[in-house]
Design an enzyme around this catalytic site. Structure first.
Site, PDB file in Angstrom:
ATOM      1  N   ARG A  62       0.825  -1.210   0.000  1.00 21.46           N
ATOM      2  CA  ARG A  62       0.000   0.000   0.000  1.00 21.46           C
ATOM      3  C   ARG A  62       0.863   1.267   0.000  1.00 21.46           C
ATOM      4  O   ARG A  62       0.526   2.252  -0.659  1.00 21.46           O
ATOM      5  CB  ARG A  62      -0.960   0.018   1.195  1.00 21.46           C
ATOM      6  CG  ARG A  62      -2.057  -0.994   1.089  1.00 21.46           C
ATOM      7  CD  ARG A  62      -2.952  -0.705  -0.101  1.00 21.46           C
ATOM      8  NE  ARG A  62      -3.968  -1.733  -0.211  1.00 21.46           N
ATOM      9  CZ  ARG A  62      -4.554  -2.088  -1.333  1.00 21.46           C
ATOM     10  NH1 ARG A  62      -4.238  -1.494  -2.455  1.00 21.46           N
ATOM     11  NH2 ARG A  62      -5.464  -3.019  -1.354  1.00 21.46           N
ATOM     12  N   GLU A  85       2.087   1.570  -3.405  1.00 20.79           N
ATOM     13  CA  GLU A  85       1.002   2.062  -4.237  1.00 20.79           C
ATOM     14  C   GLU A  85       0.866   3.587  -4.121  1.00 20.79           C
ATOM     15  O   GLU A  85       0.661   4.275  -5.116  1.00 20.79           O
ATOM     16  CB  GLU A  85      -0.309   1.383  -3.832  1.00 20.79           C
ATOM     17  CG  GLU A  85      -1.496   1.791  -4.679  1.00 20.79           C
ATOM     18  CD  GLU A  85      -2.778   1.118  -4.208  1.00 20.79           C
ATOM     19  OE1 GLU A  85      -2.918   0.852  -2.992  1.00 20.79           O
ATOM     20  OE2 GLU A  85      -3.639   0.864  -5.047  1.00 20.79           O
ATOM     21  N   SER A 134      15.801  14.628   0.944  1.00 25.26           N
ATOM     22  CA  SER A 134      16.783  13.713   1.506  1.00 25.26           C
ATOM     23  C   SER A 134      16.123  12.578   2.268  1.00 25.26           C
ATOM     24  O   SER A 134      15.146  12.781   2.982  1.00 25.26           O
ATOM     25  CB  SER A 134      17.715  14.474   2.458  1.00 25.26           C
ATOM     26  OG  SER A 134      18.587  13.576   3.105  1.00 25.26           O
TER      27      SER A 134
END
Length: 146
Positions: A87, A90, A113
């Site tokens: 997830r 995703e 960073s």
């Protein structure tokens, strides 16, 4: 018109009018981060938003129709199988280009960073289901010219 052609037309109009995603979001009454994702083809827009955006940018109706099409959210990477990691992957796959666009618009050409970086995870109780709040806090590192 496909999503790529739609995005190209929107980006040209945005640049010609010297607009920012934030200004566009305010003008259309929606989140500028969400709007960026829609314009990059990773989300679809409701009809009223699609036509308001094309009117605002002076674009044709075919762009509005492309904005309303449900996108296929694909990226060329191996997908992790752990559900939580998947997830998060995703989220980056769907919103990564949106985040890059918004961050570079605000800061310039560079990166966030992952070394000078902190992250926090909070739980927000909600009667409809508890929510996860992730805070990613990284130093901006501009690219140097030489």
């Amino acid at each position: 018109m496909n999503k790529l052609e739609m995005t190209e037309k929107i980006m040209v109009a945005k640049a010609e009018k010297q607009l920012t995603w934030e200004k566009m979001g305010k003008a259309l009454g929606c989140s500028h981060v969400w709007l960026t994702s829609v314009c990059l083809g990773m989300n679809s827009a409701p009809k009223d938003t699609a036509f308001s955006l094309t009117e605002y940018l002076g674009l044709e109706d075919d762009v509005a129709h492309a904005l309303m099409v449900y996108p296929t959210k694909v990226w060329d990477q191996a997908v992790p199988t752990d559900p939580l990691i998947y997830r998060l992957y995703e989220v980056v796959g769907v919103y990564g280009e949106t985040l890059k666009e918004v961050i570079q618009e605000k800061f310039g050409d560079g990166i966030m960073s992952a070394i000078d970086f902190s992250m926090d995870v909070d739980k927000i109780e909600d009667p409809k289901g508890d929510r996860v709040l992730l805070t990613l806090n990284g130093k901006f590192l501009p690219y140097k010219s030489w």
